[in-house]
Design an enzyme around this catalytic site. Structure first.
Site, PDB file in Angstrom:
ATOM      1  N   CYS A  67       0.839  -1.198   0.000  1.00  0.00           N
ATOM      2  CA  CYS A  67       0.000   0.000   0.000  1.00  0.00           C
ATOM      3  C   CYS A  67       0.879   1.255   0.000  1.00  0.00           C
ATOM      4  CB  CYS A  67      -0.929  -0.070   1.215  1.00  0.00           C
ATOM      5  SG  CYS A  67      -1.617   1.484   1.790  1.00  0.00           S
ATOM      6  N   CYS A  70       0.173   3.945   2.565  1.00  0.00           N
ATOM      7  CA  CYS A  70       0.570   3.507   3.913  1.00  0.00           C
ATOM      8  C   CYS A  70       2.045   3.838   4.161  1.00  0.00           C
ATOM      9  CB  CYS A  70       0.396   1.997   4.085  1.00  0.00           C
ATOM     10  SG  CYS A  70      -1.298   1.430   3.970  1.00  0.00           S
TER      11      CYS A  70
END
Ligand code: ZN
Length: 144
Positions: A67, A70
């Site tokens: 991700c 993230c």
């Protein structure tokens, strides 16, 4: 006044005097420090214990290595952790390593932050959040 805190390293429940939070209080079982000025990588089992037991807000960053947002938020989360000092603890949980996390916490997207205290969810927010906003949000949640 003493508070309950789960050791984020070994999962042992600890009861420590509130005024010793800043004094390098250590886990009675493994000896690791209970308060750190940076996020700690935890397992789902430790989170399950800590979310029920802890009297101090525990802020969890649900993330995954694939991700991109993230990874962008990681440093912001770490900055917020050091800014808040002893008012909250910060942890990271790898949702890929613990696939059952998604349904347990009704996760629809990451990065996701959830703040827990004493068996209650104090709040959550999704998406990349700058350090200052994380700190404000956790500070406000902790007073609620
Ligand atoms: Zn421990």
């Amino acid at each position: 006044m003493s508070i309950k805190l789960t050791c984020l390293t070994c999962g042992q429940g600890n009861r420590i005097p509130e005024d010793r939070l800043g004094g390098g209080a250590k886990c009675g079982t493994c000896g690791d420090r209970l308060m750190k000025d940076k996020p700690v990588e935890i397992s789902l089992d430790i989170l399950k214990k800590a979310e029920r037991l802890d009297d101090l807000p525990l802020v969890v960053d649900f993330w995954a290595s694939w991700c991109g947002p993230c990874r962008m938020m990681g440093p912001e989360f770490a900055k917020a952790a050091s800014a808040l000092g002893n008012r909250a603890r910060f942890a990271k949980l790898d949702t890929e390593a613990y696939p059952e996390t998604g349904s347990r916490y009704s996760i629809r997207g990451i990065p996701l932050l959830i703040a827990f205290r004493s068996g209650r969810e104090l709040g959550r927010r999704t998406g990349v959040t700058p350090a200052g906003e994380i700190a404000d949000w956790v500070g406000a949640s902790a007073r609620a």
